[in-house]
Motif scaffolding. Sequence first.
Motif, short mmCIF file in Angstrom:
data_model
loop_
_atom_site.label_atom_id
_atom_site.label_comp_id
_atom_site.label_asym_id
_atom_site.label_seq_id
_atom_site.Cartn_x
_atom_site.Cartn_y
_atom_site.Cartn_z
N SER A 15 53.43 54.78 41.18
CA SER A 15 53.24 55.50 39.92
C SER A 15 52.93 54.57 38.75
CB SER A 15 54.50 56.30 39.60
OG SER A 15 55.61 55.41 39.57
N GLN A 16 52.82 53.25 38.99
CA GLN A 16 52.47 52.40 37.85
C GLN A 16 51.34 51.44 38.22
OE1 GLN A 16 56.42 50.45 37.41
NE2 GLN A 16 55.35 48.51 37.65
N GLY A 17 50.65 50.95 37.21
CA GLY A 17 49.56 50.01 37.44
C GLY A 17 48.39 50.66 38.15
N ILE B 73 35.02 42.26 41.86
CA ILE B 73 36.46 42.08 42.15
C ILE B 73 37.01 40.77 41.60
CG2 ILE B 73 36.34 43.64 44.14
CD1 ILE B 73 36.70 41.22 45.99
N SER B 74 36.18 39.72 41.58
CA SER B 74 36.70 38.43 41.11
C SER B 74 36.77 38.35 39.59
CB SER B 74 35.86 37.27 41.67
OG SER B 74 34.51 37.39 41.25
N ASN B 75 36.14 39.31 38.91
CA ASN B 75 36.22 39.33 37.46
C ASN B 75 37.30 40.26 36.92
OD1 ASN B 75 34.36 37.57 35.90
ND2 ASN B 75 32.91 38.38 37.40
N ARG B 76 38.09 40.83 37.82
CA ARG B 76 39.19 41.67 37.37
C ARG B 76 40.18 40.80 36.60
NH1 ARG B 76 39.43 46.80 39.77
NH2 ARG B 76 41.64 47.06 39.24
N PRO B 77 40.73 41.30 35.50
CA PRO B 77 41.69 40.51 34.72
C PRO B 77 42.83 39.95 35.57
CG PRO B 77 41.12 42.51 33.54
CD PRO B 77 40.45 42.61 34.88
N SER B 78 43.28 40.70 36.55
CA SER B 78 44.39 40.23 37.39
C SER B 78 44.03 38.95 38.12
CB SER B 78 44.77 41.31 38.41
OG SER B 78 43.64 41.65 39.22
N TYR C 97 54.02 47.03 50.82
CA TYR C 97 55.33 47.49 50.35
C TYR C 97 55.31 47.75 48.85
CZ TYR C 97 60.26 47.34 49.02
OH TYR C 97 61.50 47.62 48.49
N TYR C 98 54.80 46.78 48.07
CA TYR C 98 54.83 46.96 46.61
C TYR C 98 53.83 47.98 46.12
CZ TYR C 98 58.42 43.49 46.15
OH TYR C 98 59.62 42.83 46.25
N ALA C 99 52.65 48.06 46.78
CA ALA C 99 51.66 49.06 46.38
C ALA C 99 52.22 50.47 46.55
CB ALA C 99 50.38 48.90 47.19
N GLU D 188 48.40 43.52 39.37
CA GLU D 188 47.73 44.83 39.32
C GLU D 188 48.75 45.97 39.16
OE1 GLU D 188 44.53 46.03 39.44
OE2 GLU D 188 43.45 44.15 39.72
N LYS D 189 49.90 45.81 39.81
CA LYS D 189 50.92 46.86 39.76
C LYS D 189 51.90 46.68 38.61
CE LYS D 189 51.04 49.80 42.21
NZ LYS D 189 50.27 51.06 42.03
N GLN D 190 51.66 45.68 37.75
CA GLN D 190 52.49 45.44 36.56
C GLN D 190 53.95 45.20 36.94
OE1 GLN D 190 51.60 49.04 34.44
NE2 GLN D 190 49.59 48.34 33.80
#
Lengths: 211, 221
Positions: free
Chosen positions: A79-81, A198-203, A72-74, A22-24
């Motif tokens: 600023s991305q994803g 939510i389960s159909n999100r590409p991620s 932490y990563y979110a 999600e955060k690329q």
Amino acid sequence: MVVKVYGPAYASPKRVIVCLIEKQIEFETAPVDLIKGEHRNPEYLKLQPFGALPVIQDGDFTLYESRAIIRYYAEKYRSQGTELLGKTTEERGLVEQWLEVEAHNYHPPIYEMTVQLLFASKLGLSVDEKLVKKSEEKLGKVLDVYEERLSKSKYLAGDFFSLADLSHLPFTQYLVGPMEKEYMIRDRKHVSAWWDDISNRPSWKKVLELY
Amino acid sequence: MATPVKVYGPPLSTAVCRVVACLLEKDVEFQLISLNMAKGDHKKPDFLKIQPFGQVPAFQDEKISLLESRAICRYVCENYPEKGNKGLFGTNPLAKASIDQWLEAEGQSFNPPSSALVFQLALAPRMNIKQDEGVIKQNEEKLAKVLDVYEKRLGESRFLAGDEFSLADLSHLPNAHYLVNATDRGEILTSRDNVGRWWGEISNRDSWKKVVDMQKQQHSP
């Protein structure tokens, strides 16, 4: 340097992987076989002293506990994803609230069911039917509260997808899939719509494709 | 002057104390609105409106209503960064990540067995519920394994997440306090050199002593 995630075959590491997608954020994975007991190897215990999955390595930095890793990563890659923490301090407060609800109300019963229904026989143990029944009842009561919440709010923390929703993906996938308890989701109209969303999100689809 | 924040729940509740300790560390004015759980206050419709799981605590400030003690603590730290103990949730992202890691370890590994032991050993007798020896033994073993990891960590680090007291250490105070003071199994903490040293330090903080006083006041006539 790329983030390395240990144990992608299992549910909690997938909580981290879907967040990184999600955060690329670029990542690689390293397998850990629980049935073979690889999580008890001295080399693994150096990284994760509780012998649990996952742990990540990011250069010299090591971090464990999936919900700490995703926070932490979110935040680091704000600023991305996808924005996963809401936009204001109040929205962040609600994300934290529903992440804690997942950790302390949703996770314990669904985890018991996972261990009993999906792993007990692989470990040569008999299934504790009473425990499964008790856990299913507990989970049902939690889902009733979710049903009420999701009748008023598109996602758990508000009208935005967040870490709180994401955190539910891996074990709920076990519930509707190999545990064959999809009715727990489908019997509840708003939980059902939320799960489909939510389960159909590409991620998430990518995670299921890769691991 | 800002309106005091509101915390709902009895001061004897471990989760309520977690929030109160945090508010005291952060020097945030609060009002504690006690609930009589024996009378089922937490299951009444008015309370369920703000805490639909019927658990304590619940929290309100001018902007928001929240539940889950660890979420409330994180929100308080984020919303009042300049007040009280500024380093409670770290002053940089790596410090914060380490605190979050140990907060999660508390929630996922320390809390379940310690809560079970506190219930079995301290609360069940008071509530006239029969103790379950099997559950006690199982959770003692679980907790011992967790504390072995803590013992090693606290031999390398003064506090769990690093050199400074943090929200991660604070989160352990309520259950650990009951284990040491309300059961006969306190030595599970105090007999381990490093864990014992750490327990002595964190339980002597002014904020925690104030919480213990509040709990004692609930008992006095």
